[in-house]
Design a protein around this motif. Structure first.
Motif, mmCIF file in Angstrom:
data_model
loop_
_atom_site.group_PDB
_atom_site.id
_atom_site.type_symbol
_atom_site.label_atom_id
_atom_site.label_comp_id
_atom_site.label_asym_id
_atom_site.label_seq_id
_atom_site.Cartn_x
_atom_site.Cartn_y
_atom_site.Cartn_z
ATOM 1 N N ALA A 98 0.868 -1.180 0.000
ATOM 2 C CA ALA A 98 0.000 0.000 0.000
ATOM 3 C C ALA A 98 0.901 1.225 0.000
ATOM 4 O O ALA A 98 1.901 1.271 0.726
ATOM 5 C CB ALA A 98 -0.874 -0.006 1.247
ATOM 6 N N LEU A 99 0.555 2.206 -0.811
ATOM 7 C CA LEU A 99 1.387 3.411 -0.912
ATOM 8 C C LEU A 99 0.600 4.617 -0.392
ATOM 9 O O LEU A 99 -0.492 4.909 -0.875
ATOM 10 C CB LEU A 99 1.771 3.626 -2.384
ATOM 11 N N TYR A 100 1.181 5.302 0.596
ATOM 12 C CA TYR A 100 0.550 6.515 1.141
ATOM 13 C C TYR A 100 1.376 7.727 0.698
ATOM 14 O O TYR A 100 2.607 7.729 0.791
ATOM 15 C CB TYR A 100 0.493 6.457 2.679
ATOM 16 N N ILE A 101 0.709 8.754 0.224
ATOM 17 C CA ILE A 101 1.400 9.977 -0.200
ATOM 18 C C ILE A 101 0.814 11.150 0.576
ATOM 19 O O ILE A 101 -0.392 11.410 0.509
ATOM 20 C CB ILE A 101 1.246 10.188 -1.725
ATOM 21 N N HIS A 102 1.680 11.822 1.345
ATOM 22 C CA HIS A 102 1.192 12.888 2.226
ATOM 23 C C HIS A 102 1.309 14.263 1.552
ATOM 24 O O HIS A 102 2.369 14.629 1.043
ATOM 25 C CB HIS A 102 2.024 12.888 3.519
ATOM 26 N N PRO A 131 6.619 14.280 4.330
ATOM 27 C CA PRO A 131 7.035 14.512 5.709
ATOM 28 C C PRO A 131 6.054 13.878 6.686
ATOM 29 O O PRO A 131 4.846 13.888 6.448
ATOM 30 C CB PRO A 131 7.034 16.039 5.832
ATOM 31 N N ASP A 132 6.596 13.292 7.759
ATOM 32 C CA ASP A 132 5.799 12.658 8.814
ATOM 33 C C ASP A 132 5.067 11.404 8.335
ATOM 34 O O ASP A 132 4.148 10.941 9.009
ATOM 35 C CB ASP A 132 4.791 13.654 9.415
ATOM 36 N N ALA A 133 5.458 10.860 7.176
ATOM 37 C CA ALA A 133 4.823 9.620 6.719
ATOM 38 C C ALA A 133 5.568 8.429 7.330
ATOM 39 O O ALA A 133 6.762 8.520 7.626
ATOM 40 C CB ALA A 133 4.870 9.546 5.201
ATOM 41 N N TYR A 134 4.847 7.325 7.525
ATOM 42 C CA TYR A 134 5.410 6.125 8.138
ATOM 43 C C TYR A 134 5.459 4.994 7.129
ATOM 44 O O TYR A 134 4.576 4.899 6.275
ATOM 45 C CB TYR A 134 4.549 5.690 9.337
ATOM 46 N N SER A 135 6.463 4.154 7.252
ATOM 47 C CA SER A 135 6.569 2.986 6.377
ATOM 48 C C SER A 135 6.855 1.770 7.229
ATOM 49 O O SER A 135 7.490 1.876 8.282
ATOM 50 C CB SER A 135 7.727 3.145 5.392
ATOM 51 N N CYS A 136 6.403 0.617 6.738
ATOM 52 C CA CYS A 136 6.648 -0.612 7.470
ATOM 53 C C CYS A 136 6.650 -1.769 6.488
ATOM 54 O O CYS A 136 5.641 -2.002 5.827
ATOM 55 C CB CYS A 136 5.541 -0.808 8.510
ATOM 56 N N PHE A 137 7.776 -2.400 6.282
ATOM 57 C CA PHE A 137 7.759 -3.661 5.557
ATOM 58 C C PHE A 137 8.994 -4.500 5.811
ATOM 59 O O PHE A 137 10.019 -4.004 6.253
ATOM 60 C CB PHE A 137 7.486 -3.502 4.054
ATOM 61 N N TYR A 183 -1.482 -5.803 8.989
ATOM 62 C CA TYR A 183 -0.023 -5.815 9.204
ATOM 63 C C TYR A 183 0.720 -6.205 7.935
ATOM 64 O O TYR A 183 1.667 -6.973 7.959
ATOM 65 C CB TYR A 183 0.323 -6.772 10.350
ATOM 66 N N ARG A 184 0.222 -5.687 6.813
ATOM 67 C CA ARG A 184 0.894 -5.936 5.545
ATOM 68 C C ARG A 184 1.810 -4.750 5.228
ATOM 69 O O ARG A 184 1.749 -3.718 5.883
ATOM 70 C CB ARG A 184 -0.153 -6.136 4.438
ATOM 71 N N ASP A 185 2.636 -4.913 4.209
ATOM 72 C CA ASP A 185 3.645 -3.893 3.906
ATOM 73 C C ASP A 185 3.044 -2.588 3.392
ATOM 74 O O ASP A 185 2.121 -2.612 2.572
ATOM 75 C CB ASP A 185 4.603 -4.424 2.828
ATOM 76 N N TYR A 186 3.571 -1.483 3.864
ATOM 77 C CA TYR A 186 3.160 -0.191 3.316
ATOM 78 C C TYR A 186 4.342 0.774 3.285
ATOM 79 O O TYR A 186 5.267 0.674 4.083
ATOM 80 C CB TYR A 186 1.978 0.411 4.081
ATOM 81 N N LEU A 187 4.243 1.681 2.332
ATOM 82 C CA LEU A 187 5.286 2.684 2.169
ATOM 83 C C LEU A 187 4.629 4.053 2.234
ATOM 84 O O LEU A 187 3.635 4.297 1.546
ATOM 85 C CB LEU A 187 5.950 2.475 0.789
ATOM 86 N N GLY A 188 5.156 4.933 3.067
ATOM 87 C CA GLY A 188 4.596 6.278 3.202
ATOM 88 C C GLY A 188 5.594 7.302 2.685
ATOM 89 O O GLY A 188 6.770 7.276 3.051
ATOM 90 N N LEU A 189 5.142 8.188 1.821
ATOM 91 C CA LEU A 189 6.013 9.225 1.262
ATOM 92 C C LEU A 189 5.535 10.597 1.715
ATOM 93 O O LEU A 189 4.331 10.834 1.827
ATOM 94 C CB LEU A 189 5.996 9.167 -0.265
#
Ligand code: SF4
Length: 390
Positions: free
Chosen positions: A9-13, A274-280, A266-272
């Motif tokens: 999952a990709l999050y863009i802030h 400032p202040d974004a979080y990533s976990c994989f 609890y699957r992989d995600y990437l946050g782009l």
């Protein structure tokens, strides 16, 4: 970055808003339009650091802030850049957050053309007095107009964010807001209790006695109303605070938010951004909570990371269970066993029994689920359940 095989999952802030709401603790800057081009350039540099052709993107969430303060063309360019670098899977859920009243018909049409298929509107309340108390920049009428405009433009998946437990709000007021929200016919509703964050103008007003918040019993009643009223109106509760049409147990996914399910499962995600979080792959990191520093570091060819950690096995198991228990179906027992080599029962063992006896937890098909009473005191339940892992 090593190749990731599983879709993520990709999050863009987008850290800009028209103005700051009184309760807001998110990283968002009011105004600062002059920063848009430099920020978008930095965002592209960050994408180039992480995205590659082997990466499969299952969902994209453009959040903020208020992403719709950007011109629609800028949003289109962000998505084109993602598609140019990584593989966005066919049928990917692509959401954009918008503030009612600040999104135009032209923007909506361009978003659809760019492949955005889900609109998440920060409606927050169905009554203007409460919107004012929160310092929101829109009215109830504007929410209604935006929903109609979005539907006319062709959006078939609309979420409304709502907040309960507002200053001066009574159970009847919240019931009216729920009824109003349902009458607008969104596919998804997120209902969160108001959090008074330290350092916000709202926290100051509460401290000074200028605003009074509902007490814990009233908040509990509002929460329980969500769990009764919304399912009766056709919205399945699939997470503590989230309700979707067509997503009942045992049926297709319906309109559940696929992006947020990545977090809860609890699957992989990437946050782009400032202040974004990533976990994989057992690693987690947080970007700097500072727009100018974020831009500066990326322009110097550096990653704007503030903190990074390797997640231990114990921590991973605890987080998988903690997040999974937010879902009404509970943590997936098969995936848990695959990932950690143990059954949920073996890990939670006898600690679950008193909670089941107390009516806070249910055990079903190899997993555990919070009851509505358990959801009300979820922090206490999780502490008791997961103490040996934390
Ligand atoms: S619109 Fe959202 S992000 Fe922007 S100030 Fe209000 S609460 Fe914060």
């Amino acid at each position: 970055m090593r190749k990731i095989k599983q879709p993520l999952a990709l999050y863009i802030h987008i850290p800009f808003c028209r103005r700051k709401c009184l309760y807001c603790d998110f990283l968002s800057y009011p105004g600062r339009k002059e920063m848009f081009p430099v920020y978008l350039k930095a965002l592209e540099l960050e994408m180039e650091q992480y995205l590659n052709s082997g990466l499969k993107v299952a969902t994209i969430f453009i959040g903020g802030g208020t992403p719709t303060v950007l011109p629609a063309e800028a949003v289109t360019r962000i998505l084109e850049k993602v598609r140019g670098l990584a593989e966005v899977l066919p049928g990917a859920e692509i959401t954009i957050e918008a503030n009612p009243g600040s999104v135009t018909k032209e923007q909506l049409a361009l978003f659809l053309q760019a492949g955005i298929n889900r609109l998440s509107l920060g409606a927050q309340s169905g009554q203007d007095t409460f919107l004012k108390a929160l310092g929101r920049s829109h009215t109830v009428k504007e929410v209604e107009k935006t929903v109609v405009a979005a539907r006319k433009s062709g959006f078939t998946n609309i979420n409304l964010d709502l907040i309960y437990g507002l200053p001066g709000e009574m159970l009847d007021d919240w019931a009216r807001t729920l009824k109003w929200a349902v009458s607008l016919g969104p596919q998804h509703l997120s209902c969160y209790g108001l959090q008074v964050e330290e350092g916000t103008p709202l926290a100051r007003m509460v401290k000074e006695g200028r605003l009074t918040l509902p007490d814990d019993d009233e908040i509990s009643e509002m929460f329980l109303l969500n769990t009764e009223f919304l399912p009766a109106a056709g919205y399945h509760q699939y997470e503590i605070s989230n309700f979707a049409r067509g997503g009942a147990k045992g049926t297709a996914m319906g309109y559940r938010c696929r992006h947020n399910l990545f977090y809860w499962k609890y699957r992989d995600y990437l946050g782009l951004g400032p202040d974004a979080y990533s976990c994989f792959s057992g690693n987690r990191w947080a970007n700097l909570r500072d727009l100018d520093l974020y831009i500066k570091l990326l322009n110097e060819g550096k990653l704007p990371v503030a903190a990074r950690e390797r997640i231990s096995k114990q921590q991973g198991m605890a987080e998988f269970i903690m997040l999974g228990l937010r879902l009404t179906e509970g943590p997936d027992p098969v995936i848990f066993k695959e990932r950690w080599g143990k059954s949920l029962e073996a890990v939670l063992g006898s600690r679950a029994l008193p909670l089941i006896d107390g009516g806070f937890l249910r055990q079903e098909q190899g997993t555990y689920q919070l009851t509505p009473e358990g959801m009300l005191v979820s922090n206490r339940v999780l502490t008791e359940l997961l103490a040996p892992l934390l």
